[in-house]
Design a protein around this motif. Sequence first.
Motif, short mmCIF file in Angstrom:
data_model
loop_
_atom_site.label_atom_id
_atom_site.label_comp_id
_atom_site.label_asym_id
_atom_site.label_seq_id
_atom_site.Cartn_x
_atom_site.Cartn_y
_atom_site.Cartn_z
N THR A 255 0.84 -1.19 0.00
CA THR A 255 0.00 0.00 0.00
C THR A 255 0.88 1.24 0.00
O THR A 255 2.03 1.20 0.47
CB THR A 255 -0.91 0.05 1.24
OG1 THR A 255 -0.09 0.18 2.42
CG2 THR A 255 -1.79 -1.20 1.35
N HIS B 43 5.49 0.47 -9.90
CA HIS B 43 4.30 1.31 -9.88
C HIS B 43 4.12 2.01 -11.22
O HIS B 43 5.05 2.16 -12.00
CB HIS B 43 4.34 2.33 -8.73
CG HIS B 43 5.11 3.58 -9.05
ND1 HIS B 43 4.54 4.66 -9.68
CD2 HIS B 43 6.39 3.92 -8.82
CE1 HIS B 43 5.44 5.62 -9.82
NE2 HIS B 43 6.58 5.19 -9.30
N GLY C 195 -1.94 4.15 -12.03
CA GLY C 195 -3.05 3.64 -11.24
C GLY C 195 -2.96 2.19 -10.82
O GLY C 195 -3.77 1.72 -10.06
N GLY C 196 -1.97 1.46 -11.33
CA GLY C 196 -1.77 0.07 -10.92
C GLY C 196 -1.87 -0.96 -12.01
O GLY C 196 -1.47 -2.11 -11.82
N ILE D 130 -0.21 -0.58 -4.73
CA ILE D 130 -1.67 -0.55 -4.89
C ILE D 130 -2.14 0.89 -5.14
O ILE D 130 -1.81 1.80 -4.38
CB ILE D 130 -2.36 -1.13 -3.64
CG1 ILE D 130 -1.97 -2.60 -3.46
CG2 ILE D 130 -3.88 -0.97 -3.74
CD1 ILE D 130 -2.36 -3.19 -2.12
N GLY D 131 -2.87 1.08 -6.25
CA GLY D 131 -3.37 2.40 -6.57
C GLY D 131 -2.39 3.28 -7.32
O GLY D 131 -2.73 4.38 -7.74
N GLN E 10 -0.97 7.79 -8.28
CA GLN E 10 -2.09 8.62 -7.85
C GLN E 10 -2.39 8.40 -6.38
O GLN E 10 -2.56 9.36 -5.62
CB GLN E 10 -3.34 8.31 -8.68
CG GLN E 10 -3.30 8.85 -10.08
CD GLN E 10 -4.56 8.46 -10.85
OE1 GLN E 10 -5.07 7.36 -10.73
NE2 GLN E 10 -5.05 9.39 -11.65
N ALA E 11 -2.47 7.16 -5.96
CA ALA E 11 -2.76 6.85 -4.56
C ALA E 11 -1.61 7.30 -3.66
O ALA E 11 -1.83 7.78 -2.54
CB ALA E 11 -3.02 5.36 -4.40
N TYR E 12 -0.38 7.16 -4.14
CA TYR E 12 0.78 7.57 -3.36
C TYR E 12 0.76 9.07 -3.10
O TYR E 12 1.01 9.53 -2.00
CB TYR E 12 2.07 7.17 -4.09
CG TYR E 12 3.34 7.46 -3.33
CD1 TYR E 12 3.87 6.55 -2.42
CD2 TYR E 12 4.03 8.66 -3.54
CE1 TYR E 12 5.04 6.82 -1.73
CE2 TYR E 12 5.20 8.94 -2.84
CZ TYR E 12 5.69 8.02 -1.95
OH TYR E 12 6.85 8.30 -1.25
N GLN F 129 -1.89 11.02 -3.09
CA GLN F 129 -3.04 11.39 -2.26
C GLN F 129 -2.86 10.98 -0.80
O GLN F 129 -3.40 11.62 0.08
CB GLN F 129 -4.32 10.76 -2.82
CG GLN F 129 -4.70 11.33 -4.17
CD GLN F 129 -5.79 10.52 -4.85
OE1 GLN F 129 -6.22 9.49 -4.34
NE2 GLN F 129 -6.20 10.98 -6.03
#
Length: 99
Positions: free
Chosen positions: A5, A64, A67-68, A90-91, A94-96, A98
Amino acid sequence: MPDITPTELKQRQAAGEQPTIIDVRETWENEEGRIEGSQNIPLGTLPQKLDELEELKEQEIIVHCKGGGRSASAKAFLTQQGFTNVRNLIGGFQAYQQG
């Protein structure tokens, strides 16, 4: 290997760890923003870079993309090539960003 994550990666980085992170996005995407310490190897060029990564076959590699999706393909490819410890972020980036 289970995927990782963004929170777990950030915690490890904050603790001073420097895992091998490969950004499989295109170069122009990497230039717009990147995870500190990552190296950019676009997914399409990964097969040509295997020799450079050979010494990492037994080590943890975190892949990475945005988006994954592309990094899931990179994980599958590297695993097929004998890499034993590949994890997908995971994600993606973008997720990193945010998190």
